[in-house]
Scaffold this motif. Structure first.
Motif, short mmCIF file in Angstrom:
data_model
loop_
_atom_site.label_atom_id
_atom_site.label_comp_id
_atom_site.label_asym_id
_atom_site.label_seq_id
_atom_site.Cartn_x
_atom_site.Cartn_y
_atom_site.Cartn_z
N GLY A 201 -40.54 117.64 -59.49
CA GLY A 201 -39.87 118.38 -60.68
C GLY A 201 -40.54 119.79 -60.84
N ILE A 202 -40.06 120.42 -62.16
CA ILE A 202 -40.62 121.31 -62.47
C ILE A 202 -41.27 120.95 -64.02
N CYS A 203 -42.56 121.24 -64.13
CA CYS A 203 -43.02 121.13 -65.38
C CYS A 203 -42.95 119.58 -65.74
N GLY A 204 -42.90 118.85 -64.64
CA GLY A 204 -42.79 117.57 -65.06
C GLY A 204 -41.59 116.96 -65.31
N ARG A 205 -40.45 117.88 -65.29
CA ARG A 205 -38.90 117.54 -65.34
C ARG A 205 -38.14 117.79 -64.29
N LYS A 206 -37.08 116.75 -64.33
CA LYS A 206 -36.28 116.78 -63.12
C LYS A 206 -35.18 117.96 -63.34
N VAL A 207 -34.95 118.60 -62.03
CA VAL A 207 -34.14 119.80 -62.05
C VAL A 207 -32.66 119.32 -61.57
N GLU A 208 -31.77 119.86 -62.85
CA GLU A 208 -30.11 119.53 -62.63
C GLU A 208 -29.46 120.79 -62.31
N ILE A 209 -28.35 121.02 -61.83
CA ILE A 209 -27.87 122.11 -61.59
C ILE A 209 -26.13 121.92 -61.79
N VAL A 210 -25.77 122.47 -62.87
CA VAL A 210 -24.40 122.55 -63.22
C VAL A 210 -23.47 123.35 -62.40
N VAL A 211 -22.41 123.02 -61.68
CA VAL A 211 -21.73 124.09 -60.95
C VAL A 211 -20.27 124.24 -61.71
N GLU A 212 -20.15 125.46 -61.93
CA GLU A 212 -18.63 125.64 -62.40
C GLU A 212 -17.75 126.59 -61.28
N ASP A 213 -16.61 126.11 -60.86
CA ASP A 213 -16.01 126.74 -59.85
C ASP A 213 -14.75 127.73 -60.63
N HIS A 214 -15.20 129.02 -60.47
CA HIS A 214 -14.15 130.02 -60.91
C HIS A 214 -13.31 130.62 -59.95
N GLY A 215 -13.23 130.23 -58.65
CA GLY A 215 -12.14 130.67 -57.76
C GLY A 215 -11.99 132.16 -57.60
N TYR A 216 -12.94 132.83 -58.07
CA TYR A 216 -13.01 134.37 -57.83
C TYR A 216 -12.10 135.07 -58.82
#
Length: 423
Positions: free
Chosen positions: A88-103
């Motif tokens: 991970g980064i700085c001992g932390r797990k990375v999570e990515i939150v994805v939002e779809d805006h459809g342009y």
């Protein structure tokens, strides 16, 4: 990662499994300015806990750039999985939150309000109009943001980083390429088909400046994103007697331009900005014309490049997502994620993962190099991170549909142009 279509929020684990979150989850969080020291003594803030570092992505999974959005999302999830497997980064797990805006700009504004309290940075925001609409909020919230957009109008913001070159610099390189390799000379006319808005207008600035410097003239043809039949534009350019055509639009427009031009005898060189090409075009009726006529200017190398870092990334992506196309979005998304990761690690070393300190760590990098292209300098908010461009050409047999023609280089006049913009 967290994918929105357009309201539900989904957290993707390494296998992209979905976990629905309630729409009220973010509103119950503490305000964006709250900070505290973690158990390890590292200062934190929004998007950071003792166990996780959460990043956000505002992307297009259902609109005109859905293919690009999918590539970006998958590439960044691959980076997150690799990073987590390495501790991970700085001992932390990375999570990515994805939002779809459809342009859709309004959907993007809503999506930003939804996730902004919960993330420390945004390694992906698709679309110049979207980024433009969010600029004030991003600056206010101090969320380090990497747009998948390259308009010069996005420069000058501490929290927003255009990666690589801007559209105008690419078109300066395109005009230089035409004069050096395609025989264009003083007095010639160059057509430029361009989208209305920041993308096309910025590209036109660069082509017009470069053409005037070389004693040539730009014949402009402005189009909308919904214009997919460029017959009228080709007819106008042919009547004007252009010796080459630049295009700053999307893949559908590039295919139409090349196909119609070839069928009507306008057999001239065509040069596109990077967003104007997609490997899927090599399976369309326009493929033959594209191979014969098209070149692409880009701040990134071809996905099929022999650069070791690129080859390693492509092999990993093909293994993780068999059957998915490996396009420029894969390279762009992975590169952006690696750069965000480097910023977070640097901030952690300084003892703080607070948003303002992540930005500070980012701006301290003067030669950031992921091994996926040219090193970049993030220290000057008013200047593109790189001034070097590659020239690529279509090849149906190549990974990503493009191969290199010229390695990264700074086109003559670029520094003069940048100085003229400041004055």
């Amino acid at each position: 990662m967290n994918v929105k279509h357009p309201r539900p929020r989904i957290l993707l684990a390494s296998a992209l499994a979905a976990l629905l979150l309630s729409s009220t989850a973010c509103s119950s969080k503490a305000g964006g300015d709250s900070k505290s020291d973690g158990a390890d003594g590292v200062k934190s803030g929004p998007g950071v806990t003792d166990k996780t570092v959460r990043l956000g992505a505002l992307t297009d999974l259902t609109g005109p750039y859905a293919t690009l959005g999918k590539s970006l999302v998958q590439a960044q999830q691959m980076w997150a999985d690799e990073t987590n497997a390495a501790g991970g980064i700085c001992g932390r797990k990375v999570e990515i939150v994805v939002e779809d805006h459809g342009y859709d700009v309004q959907k993007a504004v809503t999506a930003y309000a939804d996730i902004s309290p919960d993330v420390v940075a945004l390694p992906q925001v698709v679309g110049s109009p979207v980024v433009a609409a969010l600029l004030d909020d991003i600056e206010r919230d101090q969320v380090l943001t990497f747009p998948q957009a390259w308009a010069a109008s996005l420069l000058g913001k501490q929290s927003v980083q255009v990666l690589g070159t801007t559209y105008d610099l690419d078109m300066i390189a395109a005009v230089d390429f035409l004069t050096r390799t395609k025989g264009l000379k003083k007095g010639d006319k160059i057509g430029h088909v361009y989208f209305e808005g920041d993308y096309g207008n910025n590209a036109l600035e660069g082509s017009t400046w470069a053409a005037e410097r070389a004693g040539m003239k730009i014949v402009g043809q402005k189009i909308k994103a919904t214009d997919t039949d460029l017959s009228a534009q080709v007819s106008a350019l042919r009547a004007a007697g252009v010796k080459a055509v630049l295009i700053s639009a999307g893949p559908a427009q590039t295919a139409s331009l090349a196909g119609v031009a070839a069928s009507r005898g306008l057999l001239v060189p065509v040069v596109s900005n990077a967003p104007g090409f997609a490997p899927q075009l090599m399976k369309t009726p326009a493929a033959k014309a594209l191979v014969a006529m098209l070149s692409v200017v880009s701040s990134a190398p071809a996905v099929g490049s022999e650069i070791p870092g690129v080859q390693k990334m492509v092999a990993a992506y093909q293994k993780k997502y068999p059957g998915s196309p490996v396009d420029s979005g894969v390279l762009s998304g992975y590169n952006a994620a690696q750069l965000i990761g480097a910023d977070l690690k640097k901030a952690c070393e300084a003892g703080s993962l607070a948003r303002e300190d992540v930005i500070k760590a980012h701006r301290a990098q003067r030669a950031a190099d992921t091994g996926l292209g040219s090193p970049q300098d993030f220290s000057d908010v008013n200047r593109p991170a790189s001034v070097k461009t590659y020239v690529l050409k279509p090849d149906a047999k190549a990974v990503g549909g493009l191969v290199g023609v010229e390695e990264a280089h700074s086109a003559p006049g670029v520094e003069e142009y940048l100085k003229s913009r400041k004055s």
